[in-house]
Design a protein around this motif. Structure first.
Motif, PDB file in Angstrom:
ATOM      1  N   LEU A 135       0.833  -1.200   0.000  1.00 41.66           N
ATOM      2  CA  LEU A 135       0.000   0.000   0.000  1.00 41.66           C
ATOM      3  C   LEU A 135       0.870   1.255   0.000  1.00 41.66           C
ATOM      4  CD1 LEU A 135      -2.664   1.568   0.313  1.00 41.66           C
ATOM      5  CD2 LEU A 135      -2.446   1.247   2.797  1.00 41.66           C
ATOM      6  N   LYS A 136       1.908   1.253   0.819  1.00 40.24           N
ATOM      7  CA  LYS A 136       2.784   2.421   0.882  1.00 40.24           C
ATOM      8  C   LYS A 136       3.423   2.693  -0.480  1.00 40.24           C
ATOM      9  CE  LYS A 136       5.427   2.648   4.513  1.00 40.24           C
ATOM     10  NZ  LYS A 136       6.591   2.484   5.445  1.00 40.24           N
ATOM     11  N   ALA A 137       3.912   1.632  -1.126  1.00 33.24           N
ATOM     12  CA  ALA A 137       4.520   1.798  -2.445  1.00 33.24           C
ATOM     13  C   ALA A 137       3.501   2.303  -3.456  1.00 33.24           C
ATOM     14  CB  ALA A 137       5.113   0.461  -2.914  1.00 33.24           C
ATOM     15  N   TRP A 138       2.269   1.807  -3.363  1.00 34.05           N
ATOM     16  CA  TRP A 138       1.222   2.239  -4.302  1.00 34.05           C
ATOM     17  C   TRP A 138       0.853   3.701  -4.085  1.00 34.05           C
ATOM     18  CZ3 TRP A 138      -3.935   3.816  -3.681  1.00 34.05           C
ATOM     19  CH2 TRP A 138      -4.659   3.922  -4.881  1.00 34.05           C
ATOM     20  N   LEU A 139       0.739   4.118  -2.833  1.00 31.43           N
ATOM     21  CA  LEU A 139       0.415   5.513  -2.540  1.00 31.43           C
ATOM     22  C   LEU A 139       1.495   6.446  -3.088  1.00 31.43           C
ATOM     23  CD1 LEU A 139      -0.878   5.164   1.135  1.00 31.43           C
ATOM     24  CD2 LEU A 139      -2.257   5.683  -0.881  1.00 31.43           C
ATOM     25  N   ILE A 140       2.747   6.039  -2.954  1.00 30.37           N
ATOM     26  CA  ILE A 140       3.832   6.848  -3.507  1.00 30.37           C
ATOM     27  C   ILE A 140       3.704   6.941  -5.018  1.00 30.37           C
ATOM     28  CG2 ILE A 140       6.341   6.914  -3.874  1.00 30.37           C
ATOM     29  CD1 ILE A 140       6.600   5.611  -1.063  1.00 30.37           C
ATOM     30  N   SER A 141       3.385   5.817  -5.666  1.00 28.84           N
ATOM     31  CA  SER A 141       3.297   5.825  -7.125  1.00 28.84           C
ATOM     32  C   SER A 141       2.117   6.644  -7.619  1.00 28.84           C
ATOM     33  CB  SER A 141       3.209   4.390  -7.661  1.00 28.84           C
ATOM     34  OG  SER A 141       1.960   3.794  -7.374  1.00 28.84           O
ATOM     35  N   VAL A 142       1.018   6.698  -6.863  1.00 28.04           N
ATOM     36  CA  VAL A 142      -0.115   7.541  -7.261  1.00 28.04           C
ATOM     37  C   VAL A 142       0.325   8.996  -7.361  1.00 28.04           C
ATOM     38  CG1 VAL A 142      -2.399   8.402  -6.625  1.00 28.04           C
ATOM     39  CG2 VAL A 142      -1.865   5.999  -6.289  1.00 28.04           C
ATOM     40  N   GLY A 143       1.097   9.458  -6.380  1.00 31.87           N
ATOM     41  CA  GLY A 143       1.606  10.825  -6.430  1.00 31.87           C
ATOM     42  C   GLY A 143       2.578  11.031  -7.568  1.00 31.87           C
ATOM     43  N   GLU A 144       3.482  10.079  -7.782  1.00 33.47           N
ATOM     44  CA  GLU A 144       4.460  10.203  -8.861  1.00 33.47           C
ATOM     45  C   GLU A 144       3.789  10.239 -10.231  1.00 33.47           C
ATOM     46  OE1 GLU A 144       8.282   7.998  -6.732  1.00 33.47           O
ATOM     47  OE2 GLU A 144       6.947   6.847  -8.054  1.00 33.47           O
ATOM     48  N   ASP A 145       2.684   9.502 -10.363  1.00 34.41           N
ATOM     49  CA  ASP A 145       1.950   9.479 -11.631  1.00 34.41           C
ATOM     50  C   ASP A 145       1.034  10.687 -11.798  1.00 34.41           C
ATOM     51  OD1 ASP A 145       3.111   7.067 -12.233  1.00 34.41           O
ATOM     52  OD2 ASP A 145       1.389   5.853 -11.639  1.00 34.41           O
ATOM     53  N   GLY A 146       0.885  11.494 -10.748  1.00 35.32           N
ATOM     54  CA  GLY A 146      -0.050  12.616 -10.803  1.00 35.32           C
ATOM     55  C   GLY A 146      -1.501  12.171 -10.821  1.00 35.32           C
ATOM     56  N   GLU A 147      -1.801  10.997 -10.247  1.00 34.93           N
ATOM     57  CA  GLU A 147      -3.132  10.415 -10.392  1.00 34.93           C
ATOM     58  C   GLU A 147      -4.051  10.622  -9.189  1.00 34.93           C
ATOM     59  OE1 GLU A 147      -3.394   7.168 -13.741  1.00 34.93           O
ATOM     60  OE2 GLU A 147      -2.730   6.290 -11.855  1.00 34.93           O
ATOM     61  N   TRP A 148      -3.648  11.460  -8.232  1.00 37.03           N
ATOM     62  CA  TRP A 148      -4.561  11.689  -7.117  1.00 37.03           C
ATOM     63  C   TRP A 148      -5.884  12.305  -7.565  1.00 37.03           C
ATOM     64  CZ3 TRP A 148      -4.740   8.928  -3.187  1.00 37.03           C
ATOM     65  CH2 TRP A 148      -3.586   8.461  -2.546  1.00 37.03           C
ATOM     66  N   PRO A 149      -5.909  13.290  -8.475  1.00 37.55           N
ATOM     67  CA  PRO A 149      -7.214  13.774  -8.946  1.00 37.55           C
ATOM     68  C   PRO A 149      -8.046  12.665  -9.577  1.00 37.55           C
ATOM     69  CG  PRO A 149      -5.504  15.332  -9.541  1.00 37.55           C
ATOM     70  CD  PRO A 149      -4.796  14.107  -9.034  1.00 37.55           C
ATOM     71  N   LEU A 150      -7.413  11.796 -10.365  1.00 40.35           N
ATOM     72  CA  LEU A 150      -8.148  10.697 -10.990  1.00 40.35           C
ATOM     73  C   LEU A 150      -8.696   9.744  -9.938  1.00 40.35           C
ATOM     74  CD1 LEU A 150      -8.985   9.175 -13.583  1.00 40.35           C
ATOM     75  CD2 LEU A 150      -6.784   7.978 -13.451  1.00 40.35           C
ATOM     76  N   PHE A 151      -7.872   9.310  -9.006  1.00 38.52           N
ATOM     77  CA  PHE A 151      -8.311   8.379  -7.970  1.00 38.52           C
ATOM     78  C   PHE A 151      -9.480   8.949  -7.166  1.00 38.52           C
ATOM     79  CE2 PHE A 151      -8.214   7.115  -3.519  1.00 38.52           C
ATOM     80  CZ  PHE A 151      -8.384   5.742  -3.620  1.00 38.52           C
ATOM     81  N   LEU A 152      -9.315  10.183  -6.707  1.00 38.17           N
ATOM     82  CA  LEU A 152     -10.350  10.789  -5.866  1.00 38.17           C
ATOM     83  C   LEU A 152     -11.637  11.036  -6.646  1.00 38.17           C
ATOM     84  CD1 LEU A 152      -8.028  13.241  -3.951  1.00 38.17           C
ATOM     85  CD2 LEU A 152      -9.178  11.252  -2.977  1.00 38.17           C
ATOM     86  N   ASP A 153     -11.527  11.498  -7.887  1.00 44.46           N
ATOM     87  CA  ASP A 153     -12.719  11.797  -8.676  1.00 44.46           C
ATOM     88  C   ASP A 153     -13.467  10.528  -9.081  1.00 44.46           C
ATOM     89  OD1 ASP A 153     -12.048  14.423  -8.420  1.00 44.46           O
ATOM     90  OD2 ASP A 153     -11.360  14.695 -10.472  1.00 44.46           O
ATOM     91  N   VAL A 154     -12.754   9.432  -9.288  1.00 44.77           N
ATOM     92  CA  VAL A 154     -13.404   8.190  -9.706  1.00 44.77           C
ATOM     93  C   VAL A 154     -14.043   7.461  -8.527  1.00 44.77           C
ATOM     94  CG1 VAL A 154     -12.975   5.867 -10.633  1.00 44.77           C
ATOM     95  CG2 VAL A 154     -12.020   7.873 -11.777  1.00 44.77           C
ATOM     96  N   TRP A 155     -13.344   7.364  -7.394  1.00 49.28           N
ATOM     97  CA  TRP A 155     -13.827   6.496  -6.320  1.00 49.28           C
ATOM     98  C   TRP A 155     -14.358   7.213  -5.084  1.00 49.28           C
ATOM     99  CZ3 TRP A 155      -9.262   4.520  -8.882  1.00 49.28           C
ATOM    100  CH2 TRP A 155      -9.526   3.407  -9.682  1.00 49.28           C
ATOM    101  N   ILE A 156     -14.120   8.504  -4.977  1.00 46.88           N
ATOM    102  CA  ILE A 156     -14.529   9.218  -3.756  1.00 46.88           C
ATOM    103  C   ILE A 156     -15.557  10.314  -4.031  1.00 46.88           C
ATOM    104  CG2 ILE A 156     -13.711  10.528  -1.762  1.00 46.88           C
ATOM    105  CD1 ILE A 156     -12.649   7.659  -1.872  1.00 46.88           C
ATOM    106  N   GLU A 157     -15.411  11.039  -5.144  1.00 44.88           N
ATOM    107  CA  GLU A 157     -16.194  12.254  -5.343  1.00 44.88           C
ATOM    108  C   GLU A 157     -17.693  12.016  -5.332  1.00 44.88           C
ATOM    109  OE1 GLU A 157     -16.838  16.020  -8.415  1.00 44.88           O
ATOM    110  OE2 GLU A 157     -15.470  14.411  -8.985  1.00 44.88           O
ATOM    111  N   HIS A 158     -18.164  10.861  -5.824  1.00 48.01           N
ATOM    112  CA  HIS A 158     -19.614  10.667  -5.912  1.00 48.01           C
ATOM    113  C   HIS A 158     -20.281  10.716  -4.534  1.00 48.01           C
ATOM    114  CE1 HIS A 158     -18.431   6.459  -5.083  1.00 48.01           C
ATOM    115  NE2 HIS A 158     -19.666   6.288  -4.667  1.00 48.01           N
ATOM    116  N   VAL A 159     -19.560  10.348  -3.485  1.00 46.17           N
ATOM    117  CA  VAL A 159     -20.138  10.416  -2.136  1.00 46.17           C
ATOM    118  C   VAL A 159     -20.129  11.857  -1.633  1.00 46.17           C
ATOM    119  CG1 VAL A 159     -20.032   9.531   0.221  1.00 46.17           C
ATOM    120  CG2 VAL A 159     -19.377   8.059  -1.691  1.00 46.17           C
TER     121      VAL A 159
END
Length: 285
Positions: free
Chosen positions: A67-91
């Motif tokens: 999980l730690k490695a994946w969280l780091i890679s999300v930031g490196e890929d610039g994908e936090w907006p994508l992750f949050l908008d796809v799986w969190i924003e609807h709530v």
């Protein structure tokens, strides 16, 4: 997807979405974190919820480090907006729109860009001369909750093309392709010619794609039109309109589909389609 179309990579889309967020929402973000008590409450409960998941599922150190490695890679890929908008924003949107009396809204997603070209009430979205796809006439009226027409209401529209790609987030597409800001007439009416967009996969070659593969999920969003509808003295409505019978309307990866947002265009004689959809805006609080 056509052979001549260049596909957007996760890194490119992620970088664009991150830069756009920093440009458009930095002020709101700064204001939100100014309330120390509120931040304390939300951060404490979020961290406690993660603790509960770890305890309930007896998470191992190997899983924790993955999980730690994946969280780091999300930031490196610039994908936090994508992750949050796809799986969190609807709530977040569900909570924000719970008291809405007018039209239903849904998520904005990561591909909104302000400043689209202004267009009159009867217009065509900017598109390439050889734009692929089924022509779609999208028309309707903007009113308030008591039925009064909202003269000069603004409808910001953006959408994917027939390959499922967005201008400014995929290479080789004109900057404002299939993006525009339509001003309704004195009766709040509008009629916009565009093309019916295609379903699309969220980028899968980055960290979000890795999560999808590891969890055995699918990455598809159903075809949809994006809109932000606004008028002076009224709450802005953000919506996505989906197509009845379309692929993934029933299993949208972003969980953003609502029955009230599903449209059913009818065929017209020239091989195109036409649909009428009215928007009702709540008064500003």
């Amino acid at each position: 997807m056509s052979d001549t179309t260049l596909k957007a990579t996760a890194a490119a889309s992620g970088a664009s979405a991150t830069d756009r967020f920093r440009t458009d929402k930095a002020t709101a973000t700064a204001q939100a974190v100014a309330d120390t008590e509120r931040v304390n409450t939300l951060a404490t409960e979020l961290i406690s919820a993660v603790h509960d998941v770890i305890r309930q599922n007896r998470v191992t150190y190997e899983e924790y480090n993955a999980l730690k490695a994946w969280l780091i890679s999300v930031g490196e890929d610039g994908e936090w907006p994508l992750f949050l908008d796809v799986w969190i924003e609807h709530v977040v949107e569900e909570v924000a729109g719970a008291e809405r009396k007018g039209s239903k809204g849904t998520i904005e997603g990561p591909y909104y860009v302000p400043g689209a070209p202004g267009l009159p009430s009867v217009s065509t979205l900017p598109m390439r001369e050889d734009e692929a796809g089924t022509p779609l006439l999208f028309q309707g009226q903007v009113t308030g909750v008591t039925g009064e027409p909202l003269s000069g209401a603004l409808l910001e529209m953006w959408q994917a093309d027939d390959d499922g790609l967005y201008a400014q987030f995929a290479p080789g597409i004109p900057e404002w392709n299939l993006r525009g800001a339509v001003t309704a007439d004195d009766e709040g009416r509008f009629a916009v010619l565009t093309i019916q967009p295609a379903p699309y996969q969220i980028p899968t070659d980055g960290s979000c794609g890795a999560l999808i593969a590891a969890a055995g999920w699918h990455p598809w969003r159903p075809a949809h039109l994006h809109l932000k509808v606004s008028a002076p003295g009224h709450e802005t409505l953000t919506a996505q309109l989906y197509f009845r019978g379309g692929e993934h309307v029933e299993d949208d990866v972003a969980s953003a589909v609502k029955p009230e947002l599903v449209i059913d265009p009818r065929p017209v004689g020239d091989g195109g389609r036409q649909v009428t959809y009215d928007f009702v805006l709540d008064p500003a609080s």
